[in-house]
Design a protein around this motif. Sequence first.
Motif, PDB file in Angstrom:
ATOM      1  N   PRO A 271       0.652  -1.045  -0.036  1.00 13.70           N
ATOM      2  CA  PRO A 271       0.305   0.143   0.253  1.00 13.70           C
ATOM      3  C   PRO A 271       0.523   1.669   0.231  1.00 13.70           C
ATOM      4  O   PRO A 271       0.371   2.452  -0.662  1.00 13.70           O
ATOM      5  N   HIS A 274       2.010   2.175  -3.422  1.00 14.66           N
ATOM      6  CA  HIS A 274       0.569   2.434  -3.963  1.00 14.66           C
ATOM      7  C   HIS A 274       0.837   3.936  -4.080  1.00 14.66           C
ATOM      8  O   HIS A 274       0.317   4.626  -5.022  1.00 14.66           O
ATOM      9  N   TYR A 275       0.594   4.349  -2.418  1.00 20.98           N
ATOM     10  CA  TYR A 275      -0.379   5.607  -2.511  1.00 20.98           C
ATOM     11  C   TYR A 275       0.471   6.556  -1.771  1.00 20.98           C
ATOM     12  O   TYR A 275       0.367   7.317  -2.164  1.00 20.98           O
ATOM     13  N   VAL A 276       1.377   6.362  -1.370  1.00 18.83           N
ATOM     14  CA  VAL A 276       2.825   6.734  -1.196  1.00 18.83           C
ATOM     15  C   VAL A 276       3.208   7.230  -2.295  1.00 18.83           C
ATOM     16  O   VAL A 276       4.015   8.592  -2.450  1.00 18.83           O
ATOM     17  N   LYS A 278       3.633   6.312  -5.271  1.00 18.73           N
ATOM     18  CA  LYS A 278       2.500   6.279  -6.696  1.00 18.73           C
ATOM     19  C   LYS A 278       3.098   5.620  -7.813  1.00 18.73           C
ATOM     20  O   LYS A 278       2.996   5.931  -8.750  1.00 18.73           O
TER      21      LYS A 278
END
Length: 302
Positions: A271, A274-276, A278
């Motif tokens: 995660p 993906h989220y930090v 990108k």
Amino acid sequence: MHIMLGQIFALLTAACWAHNSIVYSEAGKRVGSRAVTHVRLWIALPAMLAVHFIVLGRFFPAGFQFSVYLYLLLSGFFGFFIADLLIFKAFVDAGPRETLVIMTLSPIFAALFSWVVLGEVLSPLQILGILATVGGVIWVILEEGARGRGVKSPEASRKRVGALFALGGAFTQALGMMLAKAGLVSGLHPVSANLLRLAAGLAGLILYALIRGSFVRDFAAMKDRTALGLTASGALIGPVLGIVLSLYALSWAPVGIVTALMQTSPILLLPLDHYVFKKRVTPGALAGTLVAVGGTILLFSL
């Protein structure tokens, strides 16, 4: 209740390893992986001395046979010096998640060492666990390579070299753990064992820095306050807090469960990727990561 606390502490240890892979990667990109590898043990060793005094009432273990010290010092040489030089270089070149996925091979190497050296026979389920872990690692490597297929870029070449560094780190880390186990059978407290390993690792890094002529340069690099903060964070959370958490986890829960949960660092990083950062995590990379960690869980939960 204690078993559940042990499992929670094991997951927190995995979170420490995931945290360290990120901060060391970012610090290494700023000042170089060798400087980070060297300086962080100057921070970790005094902290570990303090922990040793708090837990055992003295700063250094004494009264054990020479062979005990030899095993633990050699363990630190391979585990904190050789292995970490390779792993930190891999963090920078291959990336945190990719490195940690390859590092799931470390307990596999340890199991194979035990089979060859100690004559331990592997069960069919253990062999299946090895095949699953190796298969998952290969899957992730192929998935990462597929992104740059047909393109001979410096980035693709750097990632391949980073994967080799990570593989070498997994191998030497397993060797270090085997030597640590040999030293611990004498009844030496794990905190004392870790202190000896840290001291040997720092001694190796000092010698290495002096030979390379980079001793002063490594510390001068830490004029970069961001890099210094990241390095200090990793030093306190990894070799100190992470080890303490793992020791408590092992004292409260079965070793197989604790070891398996500690291998979940690559999953914890997905995660964040993906989220930090990108970064696109492909279904294949996700599946390979899950297979690799699942194989390790199967191997060490038996």
